[in-house]
Design an enzyme around this catalytic site. Structure first.
Site, mmCIF file in Angstrom:
data_model
loop_
_atom_site.group_PDB
_atom_site.id
_atom_site.type_symbol
_atom_site.label_atom_id
_atom_site.label_comp_id
_atom_site.label_asym_id
_atom_site.label_seq_id
_atom_site.Cartn_x
_atom_site.Cartn_y
_atom_site.Cartn_z
ATOM 1 N N THR A 33 0.842 -1.190 0.000
ATOM 2 C CA THR A 33 0.000 0.000 0.000
ATOM 3 C C THR A 33 0.880 1.243 0.000
ATOM 4 O OG1 THR A 33 -1.832 -1.083 1.145
ATOM 5 C CG2 THR A 33 -1.688 1.316 1.355
ATOM 6 N N SER A 35 2.044 5.142 -2.304
ATOM 7 C CA SER A 35 2.249 5.709 -3.638
ATOM 8 C C SER A 35 3.222 4.875 -4.473
ATOM 9 C CB SER A 35 2.753 7.140 -3.520
ATOM 10 O OG SER A 35 3.977 7.201 -2.804
ATOM 11 N N THR A 36 4.281 4.371 -3.862
ATOM 12 C CA THR A 36 5.241 3.563 -4.621
ATOM 13 C C THR A 36 4.644 2.201 -4.956
ATOM 14 O OG1 THR A 36 7.004 4.669 -3.378
ATOM 15 C CG2 THR A 36 7.627 2.771 -4.709
ATOM 16 N N ALA A 91 8.240 1.660 1.674
ATOM 17 C CA ALA A 91 8.654 1.901 3.053
ATOM 18 C C ALA A 91 8.793 3.398 3.264
ATOM 19 C CB ALA A 91 9.966 1.192 3.360
ATOM 20 N N ASP A 92 8.606 3.819 4.501
ATOM 21 C CA ASP A 92 8.798 5.221 4.850
ATOM 22 C C ASP A 92 10.241 5.504 5.223
ATOM 23 O OD1 ASP A 92 5.986 6.069 4.637
ATOM 24 O OD2 ASP A 92 5.688 4.675 6.285
ATOM 25 N N LYS A 102 7.210 1.527 8.524
ATOM 26 C CA LYS A 102 6.099 1.556 7.593
ATOM 27 C C LYS A 102 4.849 2.004 8.335
ATOM 28 C CE LYS A 102 5.374 -1.751 4.744
ATOM 29 N NZ LYS A 102 5.089 -0.716 3.699
ATOM 30 N N GLY A 105 0.773 5.244 5.441
ATOM 31 C CA GLY A 105 -0.554 5.154 4.846
ATOM 32 C C GLY A 105 -1.570 4.488 5.745
ATOM 33 N N GLU A 111 0.037 -4.979 6.255
ATOM 34 C CA GLU A 111 1.301 -5.098 5.530
ATOM 35 C C GLU A 111 2.258 -6.045 6.241
ATOM 36 O OE1 GLU A 111 1.584 -0.725 3.341
ATOM 37 O OE2 GLU A 111 2.268 -0.953 5.411
#
Length: 261
Positions: A33, A35-36, A91-92, A102, A105, A111
């Site tokens: 989940t 944008s990437t 990943a953030d 993560k 979102g 996840e």
């Protein structure tokens, strides 16, 4: 088309395009989940359409499930799939040991379940997400709504004994109301700045009553694919201890660029 993409979207697309080449016919694939990950789902949908690739996808959020269906990927639940060959997600943050934060979102619970039910987890990202120490990105902690303020107070008390630089917490909002996860829970974001011992923190957070799951992914990621704005990608495999490089070409006319918001 490709030329109109922002530099960051080009980097995300390059990583996603490289990652879907790992998918083989008949695989069961965890779909991340964010944008990437959305780029990955679109790239995978293109392979399904153009190559008649047969696979099933297990999405980690309702929005990923919706996108997967739109691009022609068969979607099933994890219980139906039983076990997955691979999960591809974003990943953030990631550190040199490929530990992750993560949950930006709000989907880190699903996840983490999907990633740990896979033979391998591949993270797709851009270079901006690489850090020497986790913690600059707020750490999400999913909590049940009942007594959430008590749970938050217990988290803050715990942080006093942890090796972190910051101890501020905040309830994640959606407008003026609490953000609600797909599982009906709240998220408390921990503003830690730097986490000295991510493994310890991940373990003790989940011992607090009311905490469902935290966004620290420790020893879960097997491979990270870092996309560049020029289409160059770097592939780091933590198990093999290898680093490889590839070049992704940006075709001007690709199905993946159609109907993008």
């Amino acid at each position: 088309m490709a030329a109109d993409l922002s530099p960051i979207d080009k980097a995300k697309f390059a990583a996603a395009r490289c990652a879907v080449d790992l998918i083989e016919d008949g695989m069961r694939v965890g779909l991340g989940t964010g944008s990437t990950a959305a780029w990955m789902v679109r790239c995978l949908g293109e392979r399904v359409r153009e190559e008649n690739l047969k696979l099933i996808g297990v999405p980690t959020s309702t929005r990923t499930a919706d996108l997967a269906r739109q691009v022609g990927i068969e979607v099933v639940t994890l219980d139906e799939a039983k076990w997955l060959d691979i999960t591809i997600d974003g990943a953030d943050e990631f550190d040199p040991d490929l530990n992750l934060i993560k949950g930006g979102g709000g989907a880190h619970l699903m996840e983490k379940i999907v990633a740990t039910a896979s033979d391998q987890m591949v993270v797709i990202t851009d270079a901006s997400k690489e850090v020497n120490h986790l913690g600059a990105f707020p750490l999400p902690v999913e909590v049940v709504p009942f007594g959430w303020q008590v749970t938050r107070a217990l988290i803050e008390e715990l942080l006093d004994s942890m090796d972190v630089l910051g101890r501020q917490t905040s309830l994640r909002l959606n407008g003026e109301q609490p953000f609600i996860t797909d599982e009906g829970n709240y998220i408390v974001d921990l503003h830690l700045n730097r986490i000295g011992n991510p493994r310890q923190l991940a373990l003790v957070l989940n011992q607090i009553p009311g905490v469902v799951e935290n966004g620290l992914f420790i020893d879960i990621c097997d491979k990270v694919i870092i996309g560049g704005t020029d289409g160059k990608v770097e592939i780091r495999d933590i198990n093999e201890g290898t680093v490889a490089n590839e070049q992704i070409e940006f075709a001007e006319e690709e199905n993946i660029f159609r109907d993008l918001d």
